[in-house]
Design a protein around this motif. Sequence first.
Motif, PDB file in Angstrom:
ATOM      1  N   SER A 158       0.752  -1.209  -0.079  1.00 52.11           N
ATOM      2  CA  SER A 158       0.011  -0.045  -0.154  1.00 52.11           C
ATOM      3  C   SER A 158       0.842   1.305  -0.157  1.00 52.11           C
ATOM      4  CB  SER A 158      -0.926  -0.147   1.250  1.00 52.11           C
ATOM      5  OG  SER A 158      -0.232   0.083   2.483  1.00 52.11           O
ATOM      6  N   GLY A 159       2.081   1.076   0.322  1.00 56.57           N
ATOM      7  CA  GLY A 159       2.992   2.461   0.464  1.00 56.57           C
ATOM      8  C   GLY A 159       2.972   2.756   2.000  1.00 56.57           C
ATOM      9  N   LEU A 160       2.383   2.293   2.921  1.00 55.01           N
ATOM     10  CA  LEU A 160       2.478   2.674   4.372  1.00 55.01           C
ATOM     11  C   LEU A 160       3.908   2.611   4.684  1.00 55.01           C
ATOM     12  CD1 LEU A 160      -0.713   1.239   6.082  1.00 55.01           C
ATOM     13  CD2 LEU A 160       0.477   3.702   6.162  1.00 55.01           C
ATOM     14  N   ALA A 181      -7.897   0.871   4.518  1.00 59.47           N
ATOM     15  CA  ALA A 181      -8.280  -0.376   3.593  1.00 59.47           C
ATOM     16  C   ALA A 181      -8.424  -1.687   4.278  1.00 59.47           C
ATOM     17  CB  ALA A 181      -6.897  -0.639   2.534  1.00 59.47           C
ATOM     18  N   THR A 182      -7.762  -1.740   5.719  1.00 60.66           N
ATOM     19  CA  THR A 182      -7.701  -3.030   6.478  1.00 60.66           C
ATOM     20  C   THR A 182      -7.897  -2.933   7.734  1.00 60.66           C
ATOM     21  OG1 THR A 182      -5.344  -2.418   7.024  1.00 60.66           O
ATOM     22  CG2 THR A 182      -5.802  -4.007   5.004  1.00 60.66           C
ATOM     23  N   ARG A 206     -10.279   2.091  14.633  1.00 62.83           N
ATOM     24  CA  ARG A 206      -8.753   1.137  15.101  1.00 62.83           C
ATOM     25  C   ARG A 206      -7.849   1.864  14.070  1.00 62.83           C
ATOM     26  NH1 ARG A 206      -7.792  -4.527  12.244  1.00 62.83           N
ATOM     27  NH2 ARG A 206      -5.372  -4.624  13.275  1.00 62.83           N
ATOM     28  N   ALA A 207      -8.187   2.584  12.963  1.00 62.53           N
ATOM     29  CA  ALA A 207      -7.087   3.367  12.017  1.00 62.53           C
ATOM     30  C   ALA A 207      -6.571   4.445  12.862  1.00 62.53           C
ATOM     31  CB  ALA A 207      -7.515   3.662  10.740  1.00 62.53           C
ATOM     32  N   GLY A 208      -7.543   5.202  13.499  1.00 57.15           N
ATOM     33  CA  GLY A 208      -7.383   6.507  13.937  1.00 57.15           C
ATOM     34  C   GLY A 208      -6.455   6.083  15.400  1.00 57.15           C
TER      35      GLY A 208
END
Length: 279
Positions: free
Chosen positions: A11-13, A157-158, A163-165
């Motif tokens: 993803s580039g993360l 995306a996942t 949770r992402a925050g």
Amino acid sequence: MPTTTPARRPSGLVLFFAVTFGTSWASWLLAIWLGGPAMSAPVAIPYVFGAFGPMVGALAVRVRRGRRGEPAPDHVVRLRPKILLWAPLLMALASASVVGGALIGHELGAPAVTTANAQELFRMAGGPVPFLISMLLIGPLSEEAGWRGTAYPRMRATAGRVRAGLVLGAVWGVWHLPLFFINGTVQADLGIDSLSGLLFALSFIPMTLLINHAYDRAGTFAAVAVHFAVNTTMVLVGVQAPVAMAYVFTLEIVLVLALLAAHRPASIPAARHVDHAAV
């Protein structure tokens, strides 16, 4: 016949975080080694450049994505003019949470909220306009193309937005650690081993969720606006006492919970949007 699912490209993360931390921490470690106040020569050069680490990381991801011909992530949010009315509202709510926390803190022993701190900052910066420009440039503009425009959509995306925050907030807090060791920074004034320093680190969780919400509403422009509102209000009000910071932290959590409950976006966008500030 069994079908083969095409291998999903990274993803580039990893690239983003590696370039962001590498750029910022290398710059800030140089500033620590040079010693002296953050905005004095020659410390100011690596100190300021380090703030642009997320932007450098975002550019690295954008260049790689362009070379590979990859599309923008599904959760990228474009600039939405009709929803930009949310930006001033969220800015006002974010600033109110800071001022409200400072006022409650004063009732419990923290310094009073006055204009003296703001007047001194304006004098040091050469006036209100240079001060506001510096507050917009260092932080909101130097970071949001990275944290919100690049990392957050890829994390979505996942993971869900909460949770992402939480994860992004923790990463964002860790990213600031070297600033505790650069003389003249807000972080150094708080102290890494103090309650105020701990509350500063924890505050990135609700702040991330709040800015993410602004991004979900209207894209990177709104994220920059809310980030600017929180940073500027915190500095102008001069919130540093632990009791005041604790109430700012509490009010931000209440605000975030209310906003998350009021707005529940679909888990998968109906159509892919492209934000010119997103990579």
